[in-house]
Design a protein around this motif. Sequence first.
Motif, PDB file in Angstrom:
ATOM      1  N   ALA A 167     -12.413  -6.376  34.604  1.00 18.37           N
ATOM      2  CA  ALA A 167     -12.159  -5.133  33.857  1.00 18.37           C
ATOM      3  C   ALA A 167     -10.659  -4.981  33.601  1.00 18.37           C
ATOM      4  CB  ALA A 167     -12.710  -3.932  34.621  1.00 18.37           C
ATOM      5  N   SER A 168      -9.841  -5.350  34.578  1.00 17.43           N
ATOM      6  CA  SER A 168      -8.381  -5.304  34.386  1.00 17.43           C
ATOM      7  C   SER A 168      -7.958  -6.272  33.283  1.00 17.43           C
ATOM      8  CB  SER A 168      -7.648  -5.675  35.672  1.00 17.43           C
ATOM      9  OG  SER A 168      -7.941  -4.760  36.693  1.00 17.43           O
ATOM     10  N   PHE A 169      -8.555  -7.453  33.291  1.00 13.83           N
ATOM     11  CA  PHE A 169      -8.217  -8.441  32.252  1.00 13.83           C
ATOM     12  C   PHE A 169      -8.497  -7.854  30.862  1.00 13.83           C
ATOM     13  CE2 PHE A 169      -9.516 -12.189  35.264  1.00 13.83           C
ATOM     14  CZ  PHE A 169      -8.413 -11.954  36.049  1.00 13.83           C
ATOM     15  N   GLU A 170      -9.681  -7.261  30.722  1.00 14.13           N
ATOM     16  CA  GLU A 170     -10.047  -6.706  29.405  1.00 14.13           C
ATOM     17  C   GLU A 170      -9.056  -5.634  28.957  1.00 14.13           C
ATOM     18  OE1 GLU A 170     -14.130  -5.348  29.378  1.00 14.13           O
ATOM     19  OE2 GLU A 170     -14.851  -7.278  30.106  1.00 14.13           O
ATOM     20  N   ILE A 171      -8.640  -4.804  29.901  1.00 14.95           N
ATOM     21  CA  ILE A 171      -7.720  -3.715  29.553  1.00 14.95           C
ATOM     22  C   ILE A 171      -6.387  -4.282  29.063  1.00 14.95           C
ATOM     23  CG2 ILE A 171      -6.339  -1.836  30.561  1.00 14.95           C
ATOM     24  CD1 ILE A 171      -8.925  -1.355  32.383  1.00 14.95           C
ATOM     25  N   VAL A 172      -5.850  -5.247  29.785  1.00 11.61           N
ATOM     26  CA  VAL A 172      -4.587  -5.860  29.362  1.00 11.61           C
ATOM     27  C   VAL A 172      -4.773  -6.590  28.031  1.00 11.61           C
ATOM     28  CG1 VAL A 172      -2.791  -7.545  29.960  1.00 11.61           C
ATOM     29  CG2 VAL A 172      -3.770  -6.060  31.745  1.00 11.61           C
ATOM     30  N   ASP A 173      -5.887  -7.282  27.892  1.00  5.17           N
ATOM     31  CA  ASP A 173      -6.155  -7.995  26.638  1.00  5.17           C
ATOM     32  C   ASP A 173      -6.229  -7.012  25.457  1.00  5.17           C
ATOM     33  OD1 ASP A 173      -6.234 -10.324  28.072  1.00  5.17           O
ATOM     34  OD2 ASP A 173      -8.417 -10.529  28.055  1.00  5.17           O
ATOM     35  N   MET A 174      -6.791  -5.840  25.700  1.00  8.18           N
ATOM     36  CA  MET A 174      -6.933  -4.863  24.611  1.00  8.18           C
ATOM     37  C   MET A 174      -5.634  -4.114  24.338  1.00  8.18           C
ATOM     38  SD  MET A 174     -10.720  -3.198  25.196  1.00  8.18           S
ATOM     39  CE  MET A 174     -12.177  -4.209  25.430  1.00  8.18           C
ATOM     40  N   LEU A 175      -4.898  -3.747  25.383  1.00  6.01           N
ATOM     41  CA  LEU A 175      -3.670  -2.955  25.190  1.00  6.01           C
ATOM     42  C   LEU A 175      -2.453  -3.827  24.885  1.00  6.01           C
ATOM     43  CD1 LEU A 175      -3.918  -0.322  28.107  1.00  6.01           C
ATOM     44  CD2 LEU A 175      -4.395   0.059  25.669  1.00  6.01           C
ATOM     45  N   GLY A 176      -2.549  -5.095  25.186  1.00  9.90           N
ATOM     46  CA  GLY A 176      -1.410  -5.980  25.001  1.00  9.90           C
ATOM     47  C   GLY A 176      -0.518  -6.064  26.225  1.00  9.90           C
ATOM     48  N   ASP A 177      -0.714  -5.171  27.185  1.00  9.28           N
ATOM     49  CA  ASP A 177       0.008  -5.227  28.458  1.00  9.28           C
ATOM     50  C   ASP A 177      -0.721  -4.321  29.449  1.00  9.28           C
ATOM     51  OD1 ASP A 177       1.891  -5.814  30.403  1.00  9.28           O
ATOM     52  OD2 ASP A 177       3.628  -5.280  29.167  1.00  9.28           O
ATOM     53  N   ALA A 178      -0.288  -4.344  30.696  1.00 11.25           N
ATOM     54  CA  ALA A 178      -0.898  -3.458  31.690  1.00 11.25           C
ATOM     55  C   ALA A 178      -0.485  -2.014  31.420  1.00 11.25           C
ATOM     56  CB  ALA A 178      -0.459  -3.871  33.088  1.00 11.25           C
ATOM     57  N   PRO A 179      -1.339  -1.047  31.743  1.00 13.11           N
ATOM     58  CA  PRO A 179      -0.925   0.364  31.650  1.00 13.11           C
ATOM     59  C   PRO A 179       0.098   0.675  32.744  1.00 13.11           C
ATOM     60  CG  PRO A 179      -3.099   0.199  32.679  1.00 13.11           C
ATOM     61  CD  PRO A 179      -2.704  -1.198  32.280  1.00 13.11           C
ATOM     62  N   ASP A 180       0.682   1.873  32.680  1.00 14.00           N
ATOM     63  CA  ASP A 180       1.615   2.293  33.736  1.00 14.00           C
ATOM     64  C   ASP A 180       0.866   2.771  34.979  1.00 14.00           C
ATOM     65  OD1 ASP A 180       4.011   1.937  32.132  1.00 14.00           O
ATOM     66  OD2 ASP A 180       3.274   3.641  30.960  1.00 14.00           O
ATOM     67  N   ILE A 181      -0.267   3.429  34.721  1.00 14.45           N
ATOM     68  CA  ILE A 181      -1.085   3.953  35.826  1.00 14.45           C
ATOM     69  C   ILE A 181      -2.543   3.618  35.551  1.00 14.45           C
ATOM     70  CG2 ILE A 181      -1.884   6.046  37.016  1.00 14.45           C
ATOM     71  CD1 ILE A 181       0.758   7.400  36.233  1.00 14.45           C
ATOM     72  N   HIS A 182      -3.259   3.213  36.601  1.00 15.47           N
ATOM     73  CA  HIS A 182      -4.710   3.048  36.476  1.00 15.47           C
ATOM     74  C   HIS A 182      -5.396   3.972  37.479  1.00 15.47           C
ATOM     75  CE1 HIS A 182      -8.260   0.850  35.003  1.00 15.47           C
ATOM     76  NE2 HIS A 182      -8.745   1.555  36.017  1.00 15.47           N
ATOM     77  N   VAL A 183      -6.382   4.731  36.992  1.00 17.18           N
ATOM     78  CA  VAL A 183      -7.046   5.738  37.821  1.00 17.18           C
ATOM     79  C   VAL A 183      -8.523   5.405  38.007  1.00 17.18           C
ATOM     80  CG1 VAL A 183      -7.323   8.217  38.171  1.00 17.18           C
ATOM     81  CG2 VAL A 183      -5.532   7.399  36.623  1.00 17.18           C
ATOM     82  N   LEU A 184      -8.976   5.483  39.263  1.00 15.70           N
ATOM     83  CA  LEU A 184     -10.363   5.130  39.602  1.00 15.70           C
ATOM     84  C   LEU A 184     -10.966   6.095  40.612  1.00 15.70           C
ATOM     85  CD1 LEU A 184      -9.698   1.396  40.465  1.00 15.70           C
ATOM     86  CD2 LEU A 184     -11.413   2.084  38.808  1.00 15.70           C
ATOM     87  N   PRO A 185     -12.294   6.296  40.552  1.00 18.53           N
ATOM     88  CA  PRO A 185     -12.963   6.939  41.690  1.00 18.53           C
ATOM     89  C   PRO A 185     -13.064   5.920  42.830  1.00 18.53           C
ATOM     90  CG  PRO A 185     -14.541   6.494  39.910  1.00 18.53           C
ATOM     91  CD  PRO A 185     -13.234   5.907  39.493  1.00 18.53           C
TER      92      PRO A 185
END
Length: 351
Positions: A167-185
């Motif tokens: 899931a992290s890979f997909e997010i970076v692939d979609m945004l072009g980089d990692a977000p600043d903050i990732h929030v999870l339950p």
Amino acid sequence: WSGWRGIIEEYRHRLPVSESTPVVTLREGGTPLVPAQVLSERTGCEVHLKVEGANPTGSFKDRGMTMAISKAKEAGAQAVICASTGNTSASAAAYAVRAGMVCAVLVPQGKIALGKLGQALVHGARILQVDGNFDDCLTLARGLSENYPVALVNSVNPARIEGQKTASFEIVDMLGDAPDIHVLPVGNAGNITAYWKGYQEYAADGTASHTPRMFGFQAAGAAPIVRGEPVKDPHTIATAIRIGNPASWAQAERARDESGGLIDEVTDRQILAAYRLLAAQEGVFVEPASAASVAGLLKAAEQGKVDPGQRIVCTVTGNGLKDPDWAVAGAPQAEPVPVDAEVAAERLGLA
Ligand code: F0G
């Protein structure tokens, strides 16, 4: 035909599989990353929702389960077992069908959402309701997997973490980089462990320029990591995260500390407010536990713990259809209005 092939084929080179691993998949992953306009305005940030309820069985568990069941099949297992607050059992049951395996699940009596129980049943799992909570179920499942020829597919199984890190890979692939903050339950703490592993791997080889701060949120009545001790009798309306002694506790603390993040709690009231906001203002219907991430983001922002302008991703972990009671109970319109066909336009205010 080519399309999304499921997380093992899409990220094969980053997963512990080989040519001889039988890939058991329902084409999980590839889930939407949805810009959240109202949440962005509220926080002064750029907020996105990773909508994991769009997976085949309606939760993020499918990412881990395709790996866990494929590896179990590779090892020759004919049966799998898990403890579950509902989603793991639904996912394990479905993937076991694909693999031609028997699936046994242990769930806490009366504390799992009906939709999830229905999934496990319709997929033909053998279900035992345990007179205890999730933590008791997990202890039992672990014992059974040690003493009988049945593979444990809870997130203590490393293959689960490997799958969920995608899931992290997909997010970076979609945004072009990692977000600043990732929030999870946070429940049993496998998912925050998995996301952190994924982000670290992408940063290590330069695919991402940095790792995000990891923010995890437990329900206030089931917040052992926040309290610093196990909770004997956890309670929350968010049954998916009603867990008093998370198996990946230490890993969750490591993700928090190494990332400069935090693990905090949100009340059931805050969870339900976020649940309604997501549905009524963002158009995204999640189950209550999933809303803990968004409730937590709003809490942290109100406390000044989130700088404006940050790019933030909130994972919403499961589909709202799994546990619709809360949708009906708190809806702005208590029940549908019965009308004759002729007066419908009038009653809708159209005529
Ligand atoms: N959200 C949902 C919808 C879940 O089902 C779970 C966990 C979590 C969040 C928390 O994830 O445990 O990795 O910290 N559900 C497990 C189950 C325990 O049995 O379905 P976690």
